[in-house]
Design a protein around this motif. Sequence first.
Motif, PDB file in Angstrom:
ATOM      1  N   GLN A 419       0.817  -1.237  -0.051  1.00  0.00           N
ATOM      2  CA  GLN A 419      -0.009   0.120   0.109  1.00  0.00           C
ATOM      3  C   GLN A 419       0.818   1.189  -0.006  1.00  0.00           C
ATOM      4  OE1 GLN A 419      -2.559  -0.636   3.395  1.00  0.00           O
ATOM      5  NE2 GLN A 419      -4.046  -1.901   2.230  1.00  0.00           N
ATOM      6  N   SER A 420       1.909   1.125   0.675  1.00  0.00           N
ATOM      7  CA  SER A 420       2.818   2.340   0.583  1.00  0.00           C
ATOM      8  C   SER A 420       3.316   2.665  -0.631  1.00  0.00           C
ATOM      9  CB  SER A 420       3.977   2.259   1.797  1.00  0.00           C
ATOM     10  OG  SER A 420       4.776   3.106   1.637  1.00  0.00           O
ATOM     11  N   ILE A 421       3.871   1.720  -1.219  1.00  0.00           N
ATOM     12  CA  ILE A 421       4.497   1.563  -2.850  1.00  0.00           C
ATOM     13  C   ILE A 421       3.468   2.327  -3.653  1.00  0.00           C
ATOM     14  CG2 ILE A 421       5.366   0.274  -4.619  1.00  0.00           C
ATOM     15  CD1 ILE A 421       6.769  -1.545  -2.572  1.00  0.00           C
ATOM     16  N   GLN A 422       2.171   1.750  -3.341  1.00  0.00           N
ATOM     17  CA  GLN A 422       1.019   2.193  -4.399  1.00  0.00           C
ATOM     18  C   GLN A 422       0.964   3.992  -4.161  1.00  0.00           C
ATOM     19  OE1 GLN A 422      -2.188  -0.435  -3.474  1.00  0.00           O
ATOM     20  NE2 GLN A 422      -1.488  -1.749  -5.288  1.00  0.00           N
ATOM     21  N   GLN A 423       0.975   4.044  -2.795  1.00  0.00           N
ATOM     22  CA  GLN A 423       0.542   5.452  -2.404  1.00  0.00           C
ATOM     23  C   GLN A 423       1.598   6.125  -2.878  1.00  0.00           C
ATOM     24  OE1 GLN A 423       0.204   5.489   1.667  1.00  0.00           O
ATOM     25  NE2 GLN A 423      -1.861   4.728   1.696  1.00  0.00           N
ATOM     26  N   GLN A 424       3.185   5.836  -3.036  1.00  0.00           N
ATOM     27  CA  GLN A 424       4.047   6.639  -3.643  1.00  0.00           C
ATOM     28  C   GLN A 424       3.906   6.669  -4.964  1.00  0.00           C
ATOM     29  OE1 GLN A 424       7.828   4.691  -2.258  1.00  0.00           O
ATOM     30  NE2 GLN A 424       7.547   5.200  -0.345  1.00  0.00           N
TER      31      GLN A 424
END
Length: 659
Positions: A419-424
């Motif tokens: 999720q963090s990668i997708q948000q970035q």
Amino acid sequence: MNTIRYRPAISIGLVTAWSLFYCAVSSNLPMLNKMELDIQDHLIRLHKPGLMPKEILLLKIKQPAILGYNFHNLYKLNIFYANLVKSLINSGAKLVVINLPTQMIQYIDLDTDTQLEHPFQELISKYSNQIVLVARPSNLPSENSVINDYHNLLPFDNESINPSIPPEQIVSYFRYGAHPQSLDSPARKAELFSNFSYEDDPDINIHHKVKSVATMALEKFYMNSGNIKGFQNITHLQTLLSFQMNFWGSADTFPSIDIHFQCPSSQLEIEHCNPSFEPQSLEKLHDKLVLIDLPEGKGFETYRELSPFGEMSVAEVEANQIASLMTNSFLTRIPNWYDYIITTLGLDFISLYILSPGKKHKLIPVHLLVGWLLPILVGSYVALSFILFYQGLMFPLSIPILGWVGTGSGVAIYSILRQSIQQQQKLAERQAVLLQSRKLLHRVATDIHDGPLQELKLAMDSIELLALSHPSPMINSILDRLEAVGLALRNQLSSTRTIAEKLEITPELQSGLDRGIHQWLQKLINSRELTLSVKEHLQPLREPKSDSAWIDSREDIFRFFREAIANVIRHAQPPNGSATQVSVSLTQKDHHCRLVIENNGTSLTPILLDIAHKKRRSGGYGTKLMKTIAAEIPNGSWQRVPLEEGGMQVTLEWTLETP
């Protein structure tokens, strides 16, 4: 598409493989085995098996009963046990189970009267249905397990070399715990029968079915008591092979009696002494199943078993085994391979719930996973295990629960990272959209300035010149021209507003520039807009997924490609051209990238570039767009080269810095 279609099956396969590996490793970890042992011991201590059978009585031989006795005199030791057993049977015991010390497996070597060499022979011949001898086999149950059949204690016929009473009718076995801290310890799990080879058998490969002490003791006890129903019940239970014991408490829970000896005052040797019991002890012996414990004290090898209630003597463990079968209150522990099934099913459920592609969300929120999914799964399993335990069925707890919690936590961490990668990535895309909007608005403003505004300026100049040189105005012509310029300005401004409102990252480029180019070509082919034969050589680039600068450049490169392929359709594809094939190549070598669009035909219609022509062909600013894009991407350059054999090659080159 195929990858998405088979993703659940791939996930299940990976989870199942991980589950099998986890179970195989965890089942051999001493720490987890100790944890499972502690859990089950706590449950057994909480379990109430019911009333204790009154038929079981223990006889413990302590050091003061045989003080001064020479333990190395096997004949005297045989005499002692023969007199003891005979006294118990004569006092009313229905059955006597004898745990003999290890010295008793040796043959008596005497030079005296041969009739005295086997004190047990007459006893066993007379009371074989009321005696059970307990032998100690090898620790691990296997095809090569060996047991001593007390060949030296059994009676023989004069005309036969084999015992007159087969060992299987008098000799039972009790396994001593090689690993007390184990779920399979004899103080927890007991067998009903097993196959052994006899030590004194000339052929060690011959196996005999030997009953455990609990099985043989109950069969003989029920037969002597005339309890046919109880005997049949024990016979039917032998299909279980093994059972998990119940316990009625710690050591000294079962009633026991003590013995003392009456010896003539003139005789000091113990073979002339007879064991006797107190009057209250004689009352206890009537119709009882008596278990003679191993002697305690110096000179004897004493064995203690580690039970859920602490250490117990061998006879005390045997009493709990017999009582478990007698009251039909034994427990059943599911086989070890059930651990694999239960753990795998739980992990498959977690993985399917989290990674199911059919959900609107590809990943559930982490707080839902940690907050209620795992507690519900673990709580439901623990509750079911407790219910089944009180029905006599024991399920494993530590290995499945730790596997579920550990794997679930790992998936939660993976979910957070993903999720963090997708948000970035989304943040980078939004930044790229802003950059694109700024550049596109700048380009539209430039196009308006260099196009329609220049036309307007020329029109105004023409009006001034006409007014000076020709007093008669051409008002209609000028008005038409000014109207066309105004319409062009309005169209450009409308396009600017549309772009500003609807601009977003091209969906085709989410999977990479090569996939975007391939999908665009397929779209043109499917719509019959592109009819040429297409030759593709598209190498996936090493793209930084969360770099907004690259996402912005990728949009420009894709727009360059679309303009180039549009030129091929307008000018090289029949009927406007003679091309039969177009090839598209995308390559990367180190940091250098190259996009080539090449066709093999020529344009049959001249491109009119006269600025005064009212019907200017679309694409008049295509060259300027390509030049602008090449100037704005990192180290970008482009060229359009006519080919000697006919056709045109358009090349765009740039550098791509990858982490």
